[in-house]
Design a protein around this motif. Structure first.
Motif, mmCIF file in Angstrom:
data_model
loop_
_atom_site.group_PDB
_atom_site.id
_atom_site.type_symbol
_atom_site.label_atom_id
_atom_site.label_comp_id
_atom_site.label_asym_id
_atom_site.label_seq_id
_atom_site.Cartn_x
_atom_site.Cartn_y
_atom_site.Cartn_z
ATOM 1 N N ASN A 110 36.795 95.826 94.917
ATOM 2 C CA ASN A 110 37.669 95.948 93.959
ATOM 3 C C ASN A 110 38.885 96.959 94.466
ATOM 4 O OD1 ASN A 110 38.440 96.004 91.225
ATOM 5 N ND2 ASN A 110 37.850 98.077 90.727
ATOM 6 N N SER A 111 39.295 96.227 95.614
ATOM 7 C CA SER A 111 40.508 96.785 96.507
ATOM 8 C C SER A 111 42.050 96.520 95.534
ATOM 9 C CB SER A 111 40.869 95.904 97.588
ATOM 10 O OG SER A 111 39.898 95.721 98.458
ATOM 11 N N SER A 112 42.717 97.603 95.862
ATOM 12 C CA SER A 112 43.981 97.378 94.884
ATOM 13 C C SER A 112 45.113 97.238 96.106
ATOM 14 C CB SER A 112 44.133 98.484 93.940
ATOM 15 O OG SER A 112 45.594 98.142 93.366
ATOM 16 N N MET A 113 46.288 96.451 95.937
ATOM 17 C CA MET A 113 47.166 95.974 96.830
ATOM 18 C C MET A 113 48.370 97.277 96.839
ATOM 19 S SD MET A 113 45.459 93.639 97.872
ATOM 20 C CE MET A 113 46.433 93.583 99.370
ATOM 21 N N ASP A 114 48.349 98.232 95.849
ATOM 22 C CA ASP A 114 49.450 98.751 95.822
ATOM 23 C C ASP A 114 49.645 99.875 97.006
ATOM 24 O OD1 ASP A 114 47.370 99.589 94.190
ATOM 25 O OD2 ASP A 114 48.489 101.031 93.063
ATOM 26 N N SER A 115 48.615 100.435 97.477
ATOM 27 C CA SER A 115 48.924 101.243 98.771
ATOM 28 C C SER A 115 47.934 100.919 99.750
ATOM 29 C CB SER A 115 48.894 102.693 98.318
ATOM 30 O OG SER A 115 47.581 103.103 97.694
ATOM 31 N N TRP A 116 48.133 101.316 101.066
ATOM 32 C CA TRP A 116 47.098 101.152 102.159
ATOM 33 C C TRP A 116 46.036 101.825 101.996
ATOM 34 C CZ3 TRP A 116 44.599 102.595 106.581
ATOM 35 C CH2 TRP A 116 44.416 101.702 107.539
ATOM 36 N N SER A 157 60.089 87.299 89.386
ATOM 37 C CA SER A 157 60.429 88.215 90.340
ATOM 38 C C SER A 157 61.525 87.619 91.347
ATOM 39 C CB SER A 157 59.339 88.203 91.376
ATOM 40 O OG SER A 157 57.989 88.767 90.761
ATOM 41 N N ALA A 158 61.733 86.339 91.435
ATOM 42 C CA ALA A 158 62.849 85.670 92.000
ATOM 43 C C ALA A 158 64.058 85.894 91.367
ATOM 44 C CB ALA A 158 62.424 84.442 92.505
ATOM 45 N N LEU A 159 63.948 85.638 90.138
ATOM 46 C CA LEU A 159 65.148 85.729 89.148
ATOM 47 C C LEU A 159 65.811 87.064 89.165
ATOM 48 C CD1 LEU A 159 64.044 84.275 85.849
ATOM 49 C CD2 LEU A 159 65.711 83.206 87.557
ATOM 50 N N VAL A 160 64.818 88.179 89.458
ATOM 51 C CA VAL A 160 65.012 89.509 89.334
ATOM 52 C C VAL A 160 65.810 90.057 90.614
ATOM 53 C CG1 VAL A 160 64.724 92.103 89.237
ATOM 54 C CG2 VAL A 160 63.419 90.399 87.524
ATOM 55 N N ASP A 329 63.601 94.218 98.075
ATOM 56 C CA ASP A 329 63.661 95.639 98.009
ATOM 57 C C ASP A 329 64.069 96.120 96.281
ATOM 58 O OD1 ASP A 329 63.444 96.224 100.465
ATOM 59 O OD2 ASP A 329 65.506 96.474 100.971
ATOM 60 N N ALA A 330 64.236 94.998 95.734
ATOM 61 C CA ALA A 330 64.461 95.137 94.110
ATOM 62 C C ALA A 330 63.233 96.039 93.545
ATOM 63 C CB ALA A 330 64.562 93.901 93.391
ATOM 64 N N PHE A 331 62.258 95.824 94.026
ATOM 65 C CA PHE A 331 60.975 96.330 93.648
ATOM 66 C C PHE A 331 60.578 97.597 94.262
ATOM 67 C CE2 PHE A 331 61.088 91.780 92.981
ATOM 68 C CZ PHE A 331 60.860 91.490 91.339
ATOM 69 N N GLN A 332 61.267 98.284 95.142
ATOM 70 C CA GLN A 332 60.845 99.435 95.934
ATOM 71 C C GLN A 332 61.076 100.642 95.209
ATOM 72 O OE1 GLN A 332 58.864 100.851 98.069
ATOM 73 N NE2 GLN A 332 59.850 99.499 99.930
ATOM 74 N N LEU A 333 60.399 101.338 95.075
ATOM 75 C CA LEU A 333 60.328 102.858 94.439
ATOM 76 C C LEU A 333 59.349 103.672 95.107
ATOM 77 C CD1 LEU A 333 60.372 102.104 90.579
ATOM 78 C CD2 LEU A 333 62.028 103.556 91.770
ATOM 79 N N HIS A 334 59.456 104.935 95.180
ATOM 80 C CA HIS A 334 58.696 105.596 95.843
ATOM 81 C C HIS A 334 58.053 106.944 94.894
ATOM 82 C CE1 HIS A 334 58.889 104.256 99.943
ATOM 83 N NE2 HIS A 334 60.016 104.147 99.642
ATOM 84 N N ALA A 335 56.638 106.970 94.859
ATOM 85 C CA ALA A 335 55.973 108.010 93.962
ATOM 86 C C ALA A 335 55.341 108.967 95.054
ATOM 87 C CB ALA A 335 55.090 107.398 93.170
ATOM 88 N N ASP A 336 55.333 110.226 94.682
ATOM 89 C CA ASP A 336 54.659 111.298 95.544
ATOM 90 C C ASP A 336 53.306 110.903 95.513
ATOM 91 O OD1 ASP A 336 57.164 112.564 95.927
ATOM 92 O OD2 ASP A 336 56.936 114.038 94.543
ATOM 93 N N TYR A 337 52.649 110.542 94.494
ATOM 94 C CA TYR A 337 51.067 110.195 94.573
ATOM 95 C C TYR A 337 50.915 108.879 94.985
ATOM 96 C CZ TYR A 337 52.554 107.301 90.587
ATOM 97 O OH TYR A 337 53.309 106.588 89.619
ATOM 98 N N LYS A 354 56.821 95.767 96.960
ATOM 99 C CA LYS A 354 57.468 94.446 96.836
ATOM 100 C C LYS A 354 57.043 93.612 95.563
ATOM 101 C CE LYS A 354 56.720 94.086 101.702
ATOM 102 N NZ LYS A 354 56.511 93.319 102.820
ATOM 103 N N SER A 355 56.465 94.484 94.795
ATOM 104 C CA SER A 355 55.848 93.831 93.572
ATOM 105 C C SER A 355 56.237 94.332 92.107
ATOM 106 C CB SER A 355 54.511 93.861 93.714
ATOM 107 O OG SER A 355 53.684 93.267 92.643
ATOM 108 N N MET A 356 56.125 93.590 91.171
ATOM 109 C CA MET A 356 56.322 94.064 89.672
ATOM 110 C C MET A 356 55.228 94.704 89.340
ATOM 111 S SD MET A 356 58.497 91.508 87.438
ATOM 112 C CE MET A 356 57.312 89.948 87.279
ATOM 113 N N GLN A 357 53.961 94.392 89.823
ATOM 114 C CA GLN A 357 52.753 95.058 89.580
ATOM 115 C C GLN A 357 52.541 96.223 90.375
ATOM 116 O OE1 GLN A 357 50.928 90.990 90.076
ATOM 117 N NE2 GLN A 357 49.428 92.035 89.121
ATOM 118 N N THR A 358 51.802 97.417 89.751
ATOM 119 C CA THR A 358 51.275 98.274 90.455
ATOM 120 C C THR A 358 49.867 98.097 90.989
ATOM 121 O OG1 THR A 358 52.593 99.863 89.363
ATOM 122 C CG2 THR A 358 51.013 100.834 90.556
ATOM 123 N N THR A 359 48.789 98.361 90.168
ATOM 124 C CA THR A 359 47.555 97.626 90.775
ATOM 125 C C THR A 359 47.398 96.143 90.644
ATOM 126 O OG1 THR A 359 46.446 99.701 89.412
ATOM 127 C CG2 THR A 359 45.077 97.634 89.818
#
Ligand SMILES: *Cc1c(COP(=O)(O)O)cnc(C)c1O
Length: 473
Positions: A110-116, A157-160, A329-337, A354-359
């Protein structure tokens, strides 16, 4: 397995519960497969009535054995069996066995790709798979990409990303921060009149609306008419509109027709536009002996690749590849958590940027396992079978006076009709469905047509011959 076992652990009892659940599930699935038919043929009213009777959230849990028996009896028999050689209506493939096994790894961990820190090996494998995919499709070291839930999400994603970059270059305006510029109604996307509806959906979601999507006329082979396209775009450009993107469909959903990427690149360059290749379907041909049919996809600024179509991986598995990685980079945002910048500076890659998704699922593992297991020659055989079967079917029905087939296939779809009118074709499809044979139906030039989408690697010429006889009967 009992209700006390919840999650996997290093304890023998939990491992035994896991093993029992997996093995009993596999046995139930295997027991439910008793014929080659794609479907039980049950009608929707009867199926609905049976499903309505099932209990969902009882006061006290039913326990595993009861639930599995009920699923086996009431649900599995009426599942659509994608592996059947009698199933061919959509771009919906059977799943390779090793990729089903890969799904077990994906959901077990059940890995999630959002963070290392939610998927260390998963992150590194996705990065590696993306890098190799870029090189397979001809992108150089600036290329990048991301796995998505499907072709629709890859396209949107490409359109955006391309809209944002275009507006930044053209108007010096930061869409990400300020939203759309005042004259956003001038933006235009150009795509084949038979392209996938995700471009309309995407345009709506981006606040541009359907009206921003210009539908390009197609020629007699269902490919974008490039001469007319140049005229349309030139006129819009001279009228002060902002044409920003051309979409080349590499394998249209019905016909598998392939737009001319070379000519569309020339037009895109003339007017300073992006070019996106929607190769959700046709990308598989890159591993076939018919590779030249799809053209040089590296000419596009971005490519949608679906692995749950010709590549035969279980849903979901898709990627968006981009020639210039910085547009993501259109999808880049930083969250402290989640994805602290200081961690990224120290080498921890957080793919959420790089993604529209988080989890997000670790779908890249399926590509890794199937690509490595089968190799280029194994996949070539699969792709060649699909494309070769379409050629064979097209030849057979062309020799048969009962049928018409307007367009020679380039990939693995064939649109055709029985002579004798729309009703005859509609009735034939319904009748076959009730017998467990599932074929497609569409409209061509106002006429009801039938459709075969031949993705199944075990389908033989003999199966095709038998199907032709069955349709005639
Ligand atoms: C299937 C398809 C899509 C949509 O992909 P999903 O994976 O179903 O979201 C987009 N474009 C084309 C050409 C397709 O065939």
């Amino acid at each position: 397995m009992n209700l006390n076992n919840t999650v996997l652990s290093a304890h023998d009892e939990d491992k035994a519960a896991y093993r029992a659940a997996i093995i009993s599930t596999a046995e139930a699935i295997l027991d439910s497969i008793t014929s080659d038919e794609a479907f039980s043929g049950i009608n929707p009213y009867e199926l609905r009535e049976r499903i309505e009777k099932l209990s969902l959230l009882p006061e006290h849990g039913d326990g595993w054995e009861v639930v599995l028996q009920s699923v086996k009896k009431e649900i599995l028999p009426h599942m659509l069996r994608t592996w059947s050689p009698l199933y061919m209506p959509h771009l919906h493939s059977p799943a390779l066995i090793e990729a089903i096994a890969a799904e077990l790894i994906i959901s077990t961990f059940n890995s999630s790709m959002d963070s290392w820190d939610q998927g260390p090996a998963a992150t590194e494998i996705e990065v590696k798979v993306i890098k190799e995919l870029c090189s397979l499709f001809g992108y150089t070291e600036n290329g990048d990409g991301v796995f998505t839930s499907g072709g629709s999400q890859s396209n949107i994603s490409a359109l955006v990303a391309e809209r944002d970059r275009f507006i930044e270059k053209k108007l010096g305006w930061d869409v990400k921060k300020k939203g759309l510029p005042d004259d956003f109604r001038k933006l235009r996307i150009y795509t084949s009149e038979i392209s996938h509806f995700s471009f309309d959906k995407g345009s709506h979601l981006m606040g541009l609306g359907y009206d921003a999507v210009v539908k390009l006329p197609v020629d007699e082979y269902e490919r974008i008419d490039t001469e007319k396209t140049r005229k349309i775009i030139k006129e819009d450009y001279e009228n002060g509109l902002y044409p920003f993107l051309i979409v080349a469909t590499i394998g249209t959903t019905d016909f598998g027709s392939i737009d001319d990427i070379q000519s569309l690149r020339t037009i895109a360059d003339e007017f300073g536009m992006f070019l996106h290749a929607d190769a959700a379907y046709g990308s598989g041909a890159i591993l076939s002996s018919y590779k030249e049919r799809i053209g040089n996809l590296a000419l596009a600024d971005s490519i949608t690749v679906d692995f749950h179509k010709m590549f035969l991986l279980p849903i979901s598995a898709s990627a968006l590849l981009v020639k210039d990685g910085t547009i993501l980079d259109a999808f880049q945002l930083h969250a402290d958590y989640l994805n602290r910048e200081e961690d990224e500076e120290d080498g921890y890659i957080n793919l959420v940027g790089k993604s529209m998704q988080t989890t997000r699922r670790f779908d890249a593992l399926k590509v890794y396992i199937s690509f490595r297991m089968r190799g280029q020659d194994g996949y070539r055989k699969i792709m060649d079978t699909a494309i070769g079967n379409a050629d064979y079917f097209y030849r057979r029905i062309n020799e048969d006076e009962n049928f018409i087939a307007p367009i020679k296939p380039e990939l693995s779809s064939v649109v055709f009709a029985l002579k004798g009118g729309d009703e005859r074709n509609k009735k034939t499809r319904r009748r076959l469905l009730s017998e467990g044979v599932v074929i497609g139906q569409t409209v061509f030039n106002g006429q009801t047509m039938l459709k075969f989408t031949l993705l199944n690697p075990v389908l033989t010429h003999k199966h095709i011959d038998e199907l032709i006889e069955r349709i005639k009967a």
